[in-house]
Scaffold this motif. Structure first.
Motif, short mmCIF file in Angstrom:
data_model
loop_
_atom_site.label_atom_id
_atom_site.label_comp_id
_atom_site.label_asym_id
_atom_site.label_seq_id
_atom_site.Cartn_x
_atom_site.Cartn_y
_atom_site.Cartn_z
N SER A 84 17.48 2.20 64.93
CA SER A 84 17.52 2.44 63.49
C SER A 84 18.31 1.35 62.78
O SER A 84 17.88 0.81 61.77
CB SER A 84 18.13 3.81 63.22
OG SER A 84 19.44 3.86 63.74
N VAL A 85 19.45 1.00 63.37
CA VAL A 85 20.32 0.02 62.72
C VAL A 85 19.67 -1.36 62.74
O VAL A 85 19.64 -2.07 61.73
CB VAL A 85 21.70 -0.01 63.40
CG1 VAL A 85 22.55 -1.13 62.82
CG2 VAL A 85 22.40 1.32 63.24
N ALA B 64 16.71 -1.51 60.29
CA ALA B 64 17.12 -1.47 58.89
C ALA B 64 17.78 -2.77 58.47
O ALA B 64 17.46 -3.33 57.41
CB ALA B 64 18.05 -0.29 58.66
N LEU B 65 18.70 -3.28 59.32
CA LEU B 65 19.36 -4.55 58.98
C LEU B 65 18.33 -5.68 58.92
O LEU B 65 18.36 -6.55 58.04
CB LEU B 65 20.45 -4.88 59.99
CG LEU B 65 21.74 -4.07 59.88
CD1 LEU B 65 22.71 -4.49 60.99
CD2 LEU B 65 22.39 -4.27 58.52
N GLU C 223 15.12 -5.40 58.29
CA GLU C 223 14.31 -5.22 57.07
C GLU C 223 15.06 -5.75 55.84
O GLU C 223 14.51 -6.49 55.03
CB GLU C 223 13.98 -3.73 56.90
CG GLU C 223 13.39 -3.34 55.56
CD GLU C 223 11.98 -3.90 55.34
OE1 GLU C 223 11.43 -4.50 56.28
OE2 GLU C 223 11.44 -3.76 54.22
N MET C 224 16.33 -5.41 55.75
CA MET C 224 17.12 -5.84 54.58
C MET C 224 17.20 -7.37 54.53
O MET C 224 16.93 -7.97 53.48
CB MET C 224 18.52 -5.23 54.64
CG MET C 224 19.41 -5.64 53.48
SD MET C 224 21.06 -4.92 53.60
CE MET C 224 21.78 -5.94 54.86
N ASN D 29 15.27 -9.47 55.87
CA ASN D 29 13.94 -10.00 55.64
C ASN D 29 13.59 -9.96 54.15
O ASN D 29 13.07 -10.92 53.58
CB ASN D 29 12.93 -9.21 56.47
CG ASN D 29 11.56 -9.85 56.44
OD1 ASN D 29 10.60 -9.25 55.96
ND2 ASN D 29 11.46 -11.08 56.94
N VAL D 30 13.91 -8.80 53.54
CA VAL D 30 13.68 -8.67 52.10
C VAL D 30 14.49 -9.71 51.34
O VAL D 30 14.05 -10.26 50.33
CB VAL D 30 14.02 -7.23 51.63
CG1 VAL D 30 14.12 -7.16 50.13
CG2 VAL D 30 12.99 -6.25 52.15
N PHE D 31 15.68 -9.99 51.83
CA PHE D 31 16.54 -11.00 51.18
C PHE D 31 16.00 -12.41 51.38
O PHE D 31 16.55 -13.36 50.84
CB PHE D 31 17.97 -10.93 51.73
CG PHE D 31 18.75 -9.74 51.26
CD1 PHE D 31 18.23 -8.88 50.28
CD2 PHE D 31 20.00 -9.47 51.77
CE1 PHE D 31 18.95 -7.78 49.85
CE2 PHE D 31 20.72 -8.38 51.34
CZ PHE D 31 20.19 -7.52 50.39
N ASP E 171 26.27 -5.51 52.56
CA ASP E 171 25.31 -6.62 52.67
C ASP E 171 25.82 -7.91 52.03
O ASP E 171 25.50 -9.00 52.49
CB ASP E 171 23.97 -6.21 52.05
CG ASP E 171 24.14 -5.68 50.65
OD1 ASP E 171 24.52 -4.50 50.51
OD2 ASP E 171 23.95 -6.46 49.69
N VAL E 172 26.65 -7.78 50.97
CA VAL E 172 27.17 -8.99 50.33
C VAL E 172 28.04 -9.76 51.32
O VAL E 172 27.90 -10.97 51.50
CB VAL E 172 27.98 -8.62 49.06
CG1 VAL E 172 28.63 -9.87 48.47
CG2 VAL E 172 27.09 -7.93 48.05
#
Lengths: 206, 568
Positions: free
Chosen positions: A16-17, A20-21, A23-24, A26-28, A110-111
């Motif tokens: 899960s981690v 999710a990380l 994906e995040m 990747n979106v960034f 995330d920052v």
């Protein structure tokens, strides 16, 4: 040398981690690869690929801190950002000692994560460009003839053309023409650049 | 006889100068003087009461209770109370006995008494380490031996003194000194222990004093009185034939009430005997014979009493120790539960942190997508769906944990073992994963239901898992693996649940006493986890054992009976 963009290697035993990380990031806009363990990552490690490792500290098998040490031992210069849900001071100290770029507590901000990744990548590229210029310099220096090397060393040591001429029992003009050839081969615009190159090549003490 | 000196002090607490006399320190001079004066008065009064015969100017009363009083004071307070004895002898000689002896002789007699008894008292107390509380048989022997030695020396010295002064002839030495010897010894044997116990009583543990039953005491008094009446009735010639009757009440009192009972019974008997002998005007020789018998009775009574008291005290100590252990066990059960819970809490924090980390990352990516110029809303929706699943997972972790923490009385019900094992496995997984240790569940497909407390059984399994994880972690072994297994067996019908690990194993010496309380191999362990497990399994009618202590294949197992009659 390949010049593909950097990849973020996300390593966490919790699916899960890591998803999710991944994906995040990747979106960034990062290119992301995920691994379920440090060992899986190490077995597929391509040292030519630039990037940044984001790894959990506590994992079965090789843990995050071990991974950072292992990369350092293999002289792989990938920056490592460690994340942990059990963060404490000794662990943070161990992480930094192992050469980690940063140590971030879960749940991950995330920052802070992106800042650490960018810092690591910047350092990596800086290091790589330095390495590249060192390599180029060595190639240029290898093209000098023995006589040119002799004069290069004397110029770098601070001898004037007359002094070099006297020392080698050749005319000052000949020395001048050697100097012009050396400067051209070494792509040095001035004597000052030449001296700096000599320092970087280890020909003279800085 | 083995002197138990080092233990005695902590056990009884009556060893220093007991009671009021304990405060007779130099700073408390007035107290000392009062005690000395009271003692002096008691001595003279007892001399006056007990004085019966005089043989050629030598008091040969074969009973010297006053000496017993002063001797007790000297044992407690030290040699300085020899002055009391000196003064007492002088006063008694001059006033009570109205002796015709000259002053130097009187002073000489007093000096012999004071020096010899003062010396023996100090010797006994300081060098033979006589316990003034008389808690042990050894102390009783020391006291009797001290009395006998002192009396013998006094008899010899006095005989010598009187012979030298012509107050006594050679032929009279035995007649005069034997009653003196017997009287002194019996005075010390009967009165000194009674006084020491009376003064020391306040410091004994309360249970040491058995509850005294009045009717029972009256029976002893009646028995003593009856025996004395028979002895008196038989006359001075044949009375001693019935003396053995007195052994019955004294010994029974000693057996029932220990040393204190013996002291009181002996004092009563002695008083009664002296009274009866006095009444019948018994002559000095017969008196001495009776007192010699009395001395044997005293020795017997005191020794029986001391032995009984010692055993009663030992029983009491054992009971107290047992009570303390039970208390500690209860505390530790609580502590063990707490430590289990706090370990779980840390694992719980980890387990909640994971979905939180994932949820946060997914929320941020959804937010980021929505903010893009051409948002991929399908992707954002996907992320949000996964995010909700993670939050639900976190919620289920919390509710599982709440189930586990449910505290209270055992809740007995039919337990679905597979469900229990799965839940336990996921709980244990938290703790194991935190240490990088893998945990496997290997349960038979078909497991019959058992009857018991689900939470308690889970606690047993988790405790084993916890121990396994700790063993692997402490030994820093790589590739730690813990396996929970369960299978049903026949004859007798039972389920066996095992927890095995590839840790460092359990040594033979430890294996033998594993399930005893306070056994531990952990530096900071209480050593109660396994004993609690054993207690829980025991209450379920099963048993727990170390199936294998081999390094790399350590396994604990416990069995639960099927069709058990536990359904009360």
């Amino acid at each position: 040398m390949t010049t593909s963009g950097p990849t973020i290697f996300v390593i966490d035993d919790q699916p899960s981690v890591r998803h999710a990380l991944g994906e995040m990031l990747n979106v960034f806009g990062f290119t992301v690869e995920t691994y379920e363990s440090a060992d899986a990552f190490l077995s597929r490690l391509d040292r030519a690929r630039p990037g940044c490792v984001v790894a959990d500290v506590r994992m079965p098998g090789t843990d995050g801190i071990e991974l950072a040490r292992e990369l350092a031992r293999r002289k792989v210069s990938l920056p490592v950002v460690l994340i942990s849900g059990h963060a404490d001071v000794p662990m943070a100290v161990a992480a930094i000692k192992a050469g980690a770029e940063d140590f971030i507590e879960k749940p991950v901000d995330d920052v802070q994560l992106v800042a650490a990744i960018n810092r690591g990548l910047a350092r990596l590229f800086e290091q790589q460009s330095q390495e590249r210029s060192s390599e180029a310099l060595a190639t240029q220096f290898a093209r000098l003839t023995p006589r040119q090397v002799e004069i290069f060393d004397l110029v770098a040591a601070g001898y004037t053309s007359q002094a070099i001429g006297a020392k080698l029992e050749i005319s000052t003009r000949t020395v001048e023409s050697y100097r012009a050839e050396i400067m051209e081969k070494m792509q040095a615009e001035s004597v000052a650049v030449l001296v700096r190159q000599a320092v970087r090549l280890g020909r003279v003490a800085p | 006889m083995t002197p138990l000196a080092p233990h005695r002090r902590s056990v009884s607490g009556t060893l220093e100068l007991p009671g009021t006399l304990a405060r007779l320190q130099p700073a408390n001079v007035i107290h000392q003087l009062v005690a000395a004066a009271a003692c002096l008065v008691a001595y003279v009064a007892l001399e006056w009461i007990s004085f019966i015969h005089e043989h050629k100017n030598v008091p040969i009363t074969p009973w010297n209770p006053g000496l017993g009083v002063v001797f007790a004071l000297m044992v407690l307070g030290g040699a300085r109370y020899a002055a009391v004895l000196f003064a007492g002898v002088v006063i008694a000689e001059t006033t009570v006995l109205q002796t015709s002896l000259q002053w130097p002789i009187i002073l000489g007699i007093a000096a012999v008494f004071a020096v010899v008894y003062g010396g023996t008292a100090v010797l006994a107390r300081k060098y033979v380490r006589l316990d003034a509380g008389l808690h042990h048989l050894r102390d009783v022997f020391v006291l009797l031996a001290t009395g006998l030695a002192g009396a013998t020396l006094v008899a010899l010295l006095l005989s010598a003194l009187l012979l030298a002064n012509g107050q006594l002839e050679w032929g009279d030495v035995l007649v005069a000194s034997l009653p003196l010897l017997v009287g002194d010894v019996i005075g010390i044997a009967v009165v000194t222990p009674l006084l020491l116990r009376l003064i020391g009583r306040g410091r004994d543990p309360p249970i040491a004093h058995a509850h005294v039953r009045v009717p029972e005491v009256l029976i002893y008094v009646a028995l003593i009185a009856g025996s004395l009446w028979i002895i008196a009735g038989a006359g001075t010639e044949d009375g001693y034939k019935f003396f053995y009757l007195l052994f019955v009440p004294v010994v029974v009192a000693a057996v029932r009430y220990g040393f204190d009972g013996a002291c009181v019974a002996l004092a009563l008997t002695q008083l009664g005997l002296v009274g009866v002998l006095h009444l019948f005007d018994t002559d000095a020789r017969a008196f001495t014979e009776f007192q010699t018998l009395m001395l044997a009775l005293t020795g017997t009574g005191l020794i029986v009493g001391a032995v009984v008291s010692e055993r009663q005290n030992a029983d009491l100590l054992v009971r107290q120790a047992e009570a303390r252990l039970r208390e500690k066990e209860a505390e530790a059960a609580q502590a063990a539960r707490f430590s289990l819970v706090s370990g779980m809490a840390s694992a719980l924090a980890h387990e909640i942190n994971q979905p939180m980390t994932a949820a946060r990352a997914l929320a941020r990516s959804a937010q980021h997508i929505v903010g893009m110029p051409e948002p991929d809303l399908g992707r954002a929706a996907n992320n949000l769906t996964t995010l909700i699943a993670h939050i639900d997972h976190a919620g289920s972790v919390v509710s599982h944990m709440r189930d586990f923490l449910r505290r209270g009385r055992p809740h007995v019900s039919t337990v679905d073992l597979r469900g229990l094992l799965h839940d336990t496995h996921s709980l244990a997984h938290l703790a194991a994963a935190a240490h990088g240790i893998a945990i496997e569940l290997d349960a038979a497909e078909e497991l019959p239901p058992v009857y018991g407390d689900r939470v308690q059984l889970q606690q047993v399994i988790l405790n084993f898992v916890h121990n396994a994880i700790e063993a692997i972690t402490v030994a820093r072994l790589p590739n730690g693996l813990v396996r929970i297994s369960a299978a049903a067996f026949d004859a007798p019908a039972r389920v066996e649940i095992g927890v095995s690990d590839n840790g460092p194993g359990i040594g033979k010496d430890l294996a033998d006493r594993l399930f005893a309380p306070l056994t531990t191999s952990k530096a900071e362990g209480l050593g109660l986890g396994l004993s609690i497990c054993a207690a829980i399994v025991d209450s379920h009618g099963g048993r727990v054992w170390l199936h294998s202590g081999t390094p790399g294949a350590t396994e604990f197992r416990f069995s639960l009976p099927l069709n058990s009659s536990l359904a009360q």
